[in-house]
Design an enzyme around this catalytic site. Sequence first.
Site, short mmCIF file in Angstrom:
data_model
loop_
_atom_site.label_atom_id
_atom_site.label_comp_id
_atom_site.label_asym_id
_atom_site.label_seq_id
_atom_site.Cartn_x
_atom_site.Cartn_y
_atom_site.Cartn_z
N HIS A 142 13.13 -43.33 85.51
CA HIS A 142 14.02 -44.46 85.79
C HIS A 142 15.12 -44.37 84.74
CE1 HIS A 142 14.97 -48.63 87.25
NE2 HIS A 142 15.72 -48.53 86.18
N HIS B 89 10.01 -41.57 96.64
CA HIS B 89 10.01 -42.71 95.69
C HIS B 89 9.73 -43.98 96.49
CE1 HIS B 89 11.72 -44.80 91.93
NE2 HIS B 89 11.28 -45.75 92.74
N ASP C 9 12.94 -45.79 97.44
CA ASP C 9 12.76 -46.88 96.48
C ASP C 9 12.51 -48.21 97.21
OD1 ASP C 9 12.44 -48.11 94.03
OD2 ASP C 9 14.59 -48.38 93.68
N HIS D 200 7.47 -47.90 96.61
CA HIS D 200 6.60 -48.94 96.06
C HIS D 200 5.75 -49.54 97.19
CE1 HIS D 200 8.79 -48.98 92.21
NE2 HIS D 200 9.83 -48.68 92.97
N HIS E 190 16.48 -42.42 91.96
CA HIS E 190 17.49 -43.33 92.52
C HIS E 190 18.82 -43.29 91.77
CE1 HIS E 190 15.64 -45.72 89.38
NE2 HIS E 190 14.62 -46.11 90.12
N LYS F 108 5.65 -41.10 85.58
CA LYS F 108 6.88 -41.84 85.69
C LYS F 108 7.26 -42.46 84.36
CE LYS F 108 10.22 -44.21 87.76
NZ LYS F 108 10.28 -45.11 88.90
C1 NCD Z 1 11.44 -51.73 91.80
C2 NCD Z 1 10.27 -52.66 92.07
O1 NCD Z 1 10.48 -53.76 92.58
O2 NCD Z 1 9.13 -52.26 91.80
N1 NCD Z 1 12.65 -52.51 91.87
C3 NCD Z 1 13.89 -52.02 92.11
O3 NCD Z 1 14.84 -52.80 92.02
N2 NCD Z 1 14.10 -50.76 92.43
C4 NCD Z 1 11.27 -51.06 90.49
C5 NCD Z 1 12.21 -49.90 90.30
O4 NCD Z 1 12.06 -48.85 90.93
O5 NCD Z 1 13.13 -50.01 89.49
ZN ZN Z 2 11.48 -47.72 92.31
#
Ligand code: NCD
Ligand code: ZN
Length: 345
Positions: free
Chosen positions: A136, A13, A247, A15, A174, A99
């Site tokens: 999520h 996971h 995450d 970003h 998460h 997702k």
């Molecule tokens: C994530 C993001 O910034 O893209 N933020 C977070 O707080 N985890 C989005 C997500 O996974 O919820």
């Molecule tokens: Zn995330």
Amino acid sequence: MSTLRIRRPDDWHLHLRDGAHLAAVLPHTAARFARALVMPNLKPPMTTTAALAGYRARILQALPEGMRFEPMMTLYLTDRTPPDEIRKARASGFVVGAKLYPAGATTHSDAGVTSIDNVWGALEAMAESGLVLQVHGEVTHPDVDVFDREREFIDRVLSRIVERVPALKVVFEHVTTAAAVDFVRGARPGVAATMTPQHLLMNRNAMFEGGIRPHHYCLPVLKRERDREVLVAAATGDDPRFFLGTDSAPHARHTKENACGCAGIFSAHAGIELYAEVFDAAGRLDRLEAFASERGADFYGVPRNQESITLVREEWTVPSGYPFGADELVPLRAGGKIAWKLVTG
Ligand code: NCD
Ligand code: ZN
């Protein structure tokens, strides 16, 4: 034990953002992880296989010479994702899931799903074609307390998905609460969960330590110490349903240190080291490899990595910031020390 050699891990996971931001954060992940499941919540969201193909090519292009890394992609589900798009995604070979963001739940989730009743057709198509659903898991109703959103999601949405589409593989992303861990432990086969370093290392006090701490704010929000203890027991235990997903979610410093700060914690700079601390503190370093490098690959049905990485118990100080395109980002533990270090080169 002060040296730890483990099979190279995967991050299930992550970003990565796009453009200059992508180029800034990708090397942190690629130095540690062989593969990562890249989240599709860009602006605009990655709702088609064609968009994901372009994004994946940009990720590979941003990879520094000599580094190896395989991005695995997931489609952003909306109220209107056609079952045909699911089949296209599967046929691509590089999309392994879709997702589900409840609309409004988190960063760039406006285009997310407004009601589970809008996506049964897509979920059925996923089960048929073998795509994994990443969820999520938070309800977004304003009446629900922010600390109860994950727990409420289990009864209102997740248990219905798991029951109604029995062949669908589901990852509860998460997880942050004892309730989520209990649910996953008791669920049918084909249900698993990822866990972040922040939810294994901190409780909600960390958001208010001596003042408001925007860099400890993420979604789902940090929970109670009791929840954290249950998460650690699951991560370091022998149940293969719990595996690594950082995450890591980079945001520019000024968007976090703001009257309305963004949710997301950047952890890719220490994406395996922080977990080593957790497993070390629990006296279960012997289980880190299973959690970080085996269970996720097994769940997704991909081969375990053959290479390995080495970690040493050697304290290092995290920089106060890292470059982030034209901006700067503040990493988890900024200015503080981390007890484990990746041996590079
Ligand atoms: C994530 C993001 O910034 O893209 N933020 C977070 O707080 N985890 C989005 C997500 O996974 O919820
Ligand atoms: Zn995330």
